[in-house]
Design an enzyme around this catalytic site. Sequence first.
Site: not given
Length: 266
Positions: A53, A144, A157, A159, A256
């Site tokens: 919608g 992550s 990744y 880092a 975070t």
Amino acid sequence: MNFTGKTALVTGSGRGIGRAIAHSLALYGSDLIVADINIEDIDLVKQEVEKLGQTARAIHLDVTNQTSVDKAVAQSIEEFGRIDVLINNAGVIGGPNWEDRPIANDSDWNTTYDVNTHGIGRMIESVGPHMKSNDYGRIVNIASVAGRIGSVNSVPYAASKAAAISLTRSYAQFYAPDGITVNCIAPGLVWTKMWERIAVRRTTALTDDKGMSTRESFDAFVSQTTPLGRPQRPEDIANAVAFLASDLASGITGQTLNVDGGLTMD
């Protein structure tokens, strides 16, 4: 949570976590700009959002290219009049054929930083002036748990995701006077195309996982590391994103939030 009258731009929204985020925001009333480097994927997500919608627009976006970023932002503002919410979800685990290498090469370092870190910066700096002019904005970056605890199997990744957590704090400080919040989600173990690549490496490099299917390797890792004993679903991440992007979280910035089933506790 109510996003009625708001417009959200979600990068990397063609599949997995990004697709779930688009669905979640649409369910709460947001119109969507679904943006991804793979246009075929976002055409489908656009149709799914419309079935919920809401108005949607599919836009090709390469977060490693400033021209592409600026064009996508300009197109979004031209069509919807404003961008209230920016979700920086686009991410990669490494360069081409990453899973076949025991040690990361320059392609892995350059690719992960260009997408996972600099890509977030490009998006924020392109959307930020527009949000400042409206004295309103909600930005949520996807990092992550690897950015929290590191990863011996994907150092670039991890880092790059640690850097994403750091830049979240910096941009939160910069935009706070303008009423713009900048927060971050650190997902745990979610079965996606990215994790399937990780599992390919695990089943070839780790003695204990040899002979397993990629999903069996993933499930074994989840059971070894996650107190809740189950992987996170894309919807788990999407629900947390929706909260941080909502006005219920207007007093939260620079934070975070781990959504990882207890894998990390801080």
